[in-house]
Each structure stands twice: as C-alpha cells, then as structure tokens.
Design an enzyme around this catalytic site. Structure first.
Site, PDB file in Angstrom:
ATOM      1  N   GLY A   1       0.525  -1.036   0.004  1.00  0.00           N
ATOM      2  CA  GLY A   1       0.602   0.023  -0.034  1.00  0.00           C
ATOM      3  C   GLY A   1       0.848   1.369  -0.078  1.00  0.00           C
TER       4      GLY A   1
ATOM      5  N   ASP B   1       1.251   3.085   4.520  1.00  0.00           N
ATOM      6  CA  ASP B   1      -0.073   3.993   4.373  1.00  0.00           C
ATOM      7  C   ASP B   1      -1.299   4.083   4.799  1.00  0.00           C
ATOM      8  OD1 ASP B   1      -0.712   1.193   3.774  1.00  0.00           O
ATOM      9  OD2 ASP B   1      -2.417   1.347   2.627  1.00  0.00           O
TER      10      ASP B   1
ATOM     11  N   ASP C   1      -4.745   1.657  11.355  1.00  0.00           N
ATOM     12  CA  ASP C   1      -5.935   0.989  10.833  1.00  0.00           C
ATOM     13  C   ASP C   1      -6.418   0.776  12.437  1.00  0.00           C
ATOM     14  OD1 ASP C   1      -9.145   1.108   9.616  1.00  0.00           O
ATOM     15  OD2 ASP C   1      -8.183  -1.355  10.336  1.00  0.00           O
ATOM     16  N   THR C   2      -6.178  -0.360  13.005  1.00  0.00           N
ATOM     17  CA  THR C   2      -6.273  -1.029  14.527  1.00  0.00           C
ATOM     18  C   THR C   2      -5.032  -1.014  14.933  1.00  0.00           C
ATOM     19  OG1 THR C   2      -5.435  -3.180  13.988  1.00  0.00           O
ATOM     20  CG2 THR C   2      -7.334  -3.332  13.515  1.00  0.00           C
ATOM     21  N   GLY C   3      -3.580  -0.370  13.897  1.00  0.00           N
ATOM     22  CA  GLY C   3      -2.710  -0.406  14.255  1.00  0.00           C
ATOM     23  C   GLY C   3      -1.704  -1.135  14.752  1.00  0.00           C
TER      24      GLY C   3
ATOM     25  N   LEU D   1       1.326  -1.853  11.968  1.00  0.00           N
ATOM     26  CA  LEU D   1       2.695  -0.453  11.971  1.00  0.00           C
ATOM     27  C   LEU D   1       3.466  -1.160  13.145  1.00  0.00           C
ATOM     28  CD1 LEU D   1       3.195   1.791  10.846  1.00  0.00           C
ATOM     29  CD2 LEU D   1       2.343   3.535  13.105  1.00  0.00           C
TER      30      LEU D   1
ATOM     31  N   LYS E   1      -6.757   6.543  10.597  1.00  0.00           N
ATOM     32  CA  LYS E   1      -8.092   6.322  11.872  1.00  0.00           C
ATOM     33  C   LYS E   1      -8.144   5.886  12.885  1.00  0.00           C
ATOM     34  CE  LYS E   1      -9.155   3.337   7.371  1.00  0.00           C
ATOM     35  NZ  LYS E   1     -10.118   2.364   6.515  1.00  0.00           N
TER      36      LYS E   1
ATOM     37  N   ARG F   1      -5.365   0.957  -6.481  1.00  0.00           N
ATOM     38  CA  ARG F   1      -4.177   1.554  -6.800  1.00  0.00           C
ATOM     39  C   ARG F   1      -3.709   2.341  -7.633  1.00  0.00           C
ATOM     40  NH1 ARG F   1      -2.312  -1.986  -2.769  1.00  0.00           N
ATOM     41  NH2 ARG F   1      -3.098  -3.902  -3.051  1.00  0.00           N
TER      42      ARG F   1
HETATM   43  P1  IMP Z   1      -3.940  -2.525  10.496  1.00  0.00           P
HETATM   44  O1  IMP Z   1      -2.752  -2.717  10.682  1.00  0.00           O
HETATM   45  O2  IMP Z   1      -5.346  -3.256  10.821  1.00  0.00           O
HETATM   46  O3  IMP Z   1      -3.413  -0.619  11.299  1.00  0.00           O
HETATM   47  O4  IMP Z   1      -4.417  -2.278   9.140  1.00  0.00           O
HETATM   48  C1  IMP Z   1      -3.273  -1.268   8.281  1.00  0.00           C
HETATM   49  C2  IMP Z   1      -3.279  -1.741   7.175  1.00  0.00           C
HETATM   50  O5  IMP Z   1      -4.876  -2.343   6.375  1.00  0.00           O
HETATM   51  C3  IMP Z   1      -3.009  -0.763   5.644  1.00  0.00           C
HETATM   52  O6  IMP Z   1      -2.092  -1.025   6.041  1.00  0.00           O
HETATM   53  C4  IMP Z   1      -3.660  -0.939   5.010  1.00  0.00           C
HETATM   54  O7  IMP Z   1      -3.249  -1.952   4.198  1.00  0.00           O
HETATM   55  C5  IMP Z   1      -4.803  -2.312   5.658  1.00  0.00           C
HETATM   56  N1  IMP Z   1      -5.937  -0.751   4.933  1.00  0.00           N
HETATM   57  C6  IMP Z   1      -7.073  -0.440   6.212  1.00  0.00           C
HETATM   58  N2  IMP Z   1      -7.425   0.273   6.085  1.00  0.00           N
HETATM   59  C7  IMP Z   1      -7.738   0.688   4.665  1.00  0.00           C
HETATM   60  C8  IMP Z   1      -8.653   1.489   3.586  1.00  0.00           C
HETATM   61  O8  IMP Z   1      -9.229   2.351   3.706  1.00  0.00           O
HETATM   62  N3  IMP Z   1      -7.766   0.878   2.910  1.00  0.00           N
HETATM   63  C9  IMP Z   1      -7.462   0.231   1.936  1.00  0.00           C
HETATM   64  N4  IMP Z   1      -6.898  -0.994   2.909  1.00  0.00           N
HETATM   65  C10 IMP Z   1      -7.105   0.003   4.095  1.00  0.00           C
HETATM   66 MG    MG Z   2      -1.209  -1.746   4.365  1.00  0.00          MG
END
Ligand code: IMP
Ligand code: MG
Length: 173
Positions: free
Chosen positions: A40, A99, A102-104, A107, A130, A164
């Site tokens: 992403g 990119d 979201d939940t974190g 990262l 987010k 993308r």
């Molecule tokens: P996390 O581990 O829940 O923080 O998710 C992060 C990853 O989920 C990001 O690097 C994105 O690849 C994917 N992701 C989260 N939200 C979106 C979205 O709105 N569109 C597309 N990919 C997302």
């Molecule tokens: Mg990603």
C-alpha cells in the site's frame, strides 16, 4: 457496482507530502533507513523519498510486507510476515512508513520486528490515520491526513487489488 468518491486530489496529496517531508527533515537528520510496508505505501514512499531529497536527506530504502487484510475490507486480526525481512537494519535509525494506520496491528508488528532486528531508533509515518479504529496503542510520529472510519483507495491503496492506480485518494461507497 462499487463507486469511488474523491477525498483528496493530486494537488492536496502533493502539498501534504511536501509538508510531511519538512516535518521529518526537522526531526530526523543524518543517516537513516526508510522501511516501507508493501504494498500500500509504494506510491506514497516514492513521493516522500523525493520530497526528502529536496530537503537534503538521503535515506536508504527497504521494503517489508505484512498481511492482515487478505481480500476483505475487515482486518483478520493477525498480522503475518510475507517474504523476507529487510536486511541491514541492525544499529540503524529507521523511518517506518505505511499507507494507513487502522487498528494499529500492522505498524506495531513491523516496529517490533525491526526492533528485534536491532534498529537503534524507529520513527513511524503514515499517509492516513484512522484513530477511531485503533485497537492497539501505538504512537505515530508523522501523519499525513487523519480520516474518519471510511474505506479508502487510490494512490497505491487497494480494495481487493483494485484501484491502486488512481492518482487521488477516494472513498469506496
Ligand atoms: P491495521 O493493521 O489494522 O492498522 O491495518 C493497516 C493496513 O490495513 C493498512 O496498511 C492497509 O493496507 C489496510 N487498510 C486499512 N484501512 C484500509 C482502507 O481504508 N483501505 C485499504 N486498505 C486499508
Ligand atoms: Mg498496508
């Protein structure tokens, strides 16, 4: 049929990336490595890297791939590495770039892996944040845009590998 509503156009993104590079240059000097999370962040990191170069920074670039989403819009809850970890991390200062936070989980997982690999310092950077979706407390040092709980695509970001290519960031309805 899915439709995409524009959220940030090319100019807005370009201006924000320049400002972000300015913030990074103010906080990070000298030698460091960028570790970008695939897939992403590939468009974002390409623009960010050149914006950093305009400020005299010359980071090396590594990529790392983790997966938590699969093909769905919702996170699976577990983060898995895909392929090899970046090499040349021991003793280095790292700017970890994604990119979207979201939940974190992604990262946090990547950060922990890099610490385990011997990174001496890690800054985190995301194009989109987010905060309302966060399940894991992780501080993000450099944030492009804070957004609501919406599903976005474009500028490298996908929905089931589509979109993308879009030069702007849009919301999938
Ligand atoms: P996390 O581990 O829940 O923080 O998710 C992060 C990853 O989920 C990001 O690097 C994105 O690849 C994917 N992701 C989260 N939200 C979106 C979205 O709105 N569109 C597309 N990919 C997302
Ligand atoms: Mg990603």
């Amino acid at each position: 049929m899915t439709s995409v509503t524009k959220l940030y156009d090319e100019d807005e993104i370009a201006r924000r990336v320049e400002a972000l590079a300015g913030d990074i240059a103010g906080a990070v000097s000298g030698e460091f490595a960028i570790v970008a999370l695939l897939k992403g962040s590939f468009v974002f990191v390409a623009d960010l890297l050149r914006a950093l170069a305009r400020r005299g920074l010359a980071p090396t670039v590594e990529f790392m791939r983790v997966s938590s989403y699969g093909r769905a819009k919702e996170s699976s809850g577990t983060v898995q590495p895909i392929g090899e970890m970046p090499t040349e991390i021991a003793g280095r200062r790292v700017l970890l770039v994604d990119d979207i936070v979201d939940t974190g989980r992604s990262l946090a997982y990547a950060r922990d892996q890099l610490l385990e690999a011997g990174a001496s310092k890690i800054w985190t950077c995301t194009l989109l944040d987010k905060p309302s979706r966060r399940e894991l407390a992780i501080s993000v040092d450099f944030v492009g845009f804070v957004i609501e709980d919406v599903f976005v695509v474009g500028y490298g970001i996908d929905y089931a590998e589509q979109y993308r290519h879009l030069p702007y960031i849009g919301v999938v309805d």
